[in-house]
Design a protein around this motif. Structure first.
Motif, short mmCIF file in Angstrom:
data_model
loop_
_atom_site.label_atom_id
_atom_site.label_comp_id
_atom_site.label_asym_id
_atom_site.label_seq_id
_atom_site.Cartn_x
_atom_site.Cartn_y
_atom_site.Cartn_z
N MET A 273 105.66 59.70 5.31
CA MET A 273 104.33 59.25 4.97
C MET A 273 104.29 57.73 5.04
O MET A 273 105.30 57.07 4.83
N LYS A 274 103.10 57.22 5.30
CA LYS A 274 102.92 55.78 5.43
C LYS A 274 101.71 55.35 4.60
O LYS A 274 100.77 56.10 4.38
N LEU A 275 101.77 54.09 4.17
CA LEU A 275 100.62 53.45 3.52
C LEU A 275 100.12 52.38 4.47
O LEU A 275 100.85 51.45 4.81
N ILE A 276 98.90 52.55 4.94
CA ILE A 276 98.27 51.56 5.82
C ILE A 276 97.40 50.67 4.95
O ILE A 276 96.56 51.16 4.20
N THR A 277 97.62 49.38 5.05
CA THR A 277 96.79 48.40 4.36
C THR A 277 96.12 47.55 5.43
O THR A 277 96.80 46.99 6.28
N ALA A 278 94.81 47.52 5.41
CA ALA A 278 94.06 46.73 6.39
C ALA A 278 93.16 45.75 5.65
O ALA A 278 92.52 46.10 4.66
N VAL A 279 93.12 44.52 6.15
CA VAL A 279 92.23 43.50 5.60
C VAL A 279 91.22 43.19 6.69
O VAL A 279 91.60 42.78 7.80
N ILE A 280 89.93 43.42 6.40
CA ILE A 280 88.89 43.31 7.41
C ILE A 280 87.72 42.49 6.89
O ILE A 280 87.62 42.21 5.69
#
Length: 112
Positions: free
Chosen positions: A1-8
């Protein structure tokens, strides 16, 4: 499993949410944040006085997904958040060791 963190950019939130929904993401966490990168802020005029805005408003998204969804989710975020201008944001991918759904006690893939 992965945690995606996006700053937009904040005005791209609805577009990104829609794109993620279309690729099967069932939940995201969005937080209003402030920050800067290469943009280094900008100057604004307020009541005739010029001032520097060092920290720009952004939205941070956090998405827990299965490993096989990583590339699809990255493509969806990149495509929806892209304006072609400086300050479009970043996407970070980190391993996710354990997830527990509080209501049911389900763990890991079942909790996503």
């Amino acid at each position: 499993m992965k945690l995606i963190t996006a700053v937009i950019k904040p005005f791209k939130l609805d577009d990104v949410r829609q794109a993620l929904s279309e690729v099967g993401v069932t939940g995201i966490t969005a937080t209003e944040v402030k920050g800067f990168g290469r943009q280094k802020g900008h100057t604004e005029l307020y009541r005739g006085a010029e001032y520097v805005v060092d920290f720009l408003p952004k939205v941070k998204l956090e998405i827990a997904i299965n490993d096989d969804q990583v590339e699809t989710v990255i493509e969806a975020i990149s495509g929806a958040a892209n304006t072609g201008k400086i300050g479009d944001g970043k996407i970070f991918v980190a391993p996710l060791e354990h997830i527990v759904r509080i209501r049911t006690g389900e763990t890991n893939e079942d909790a996503v």
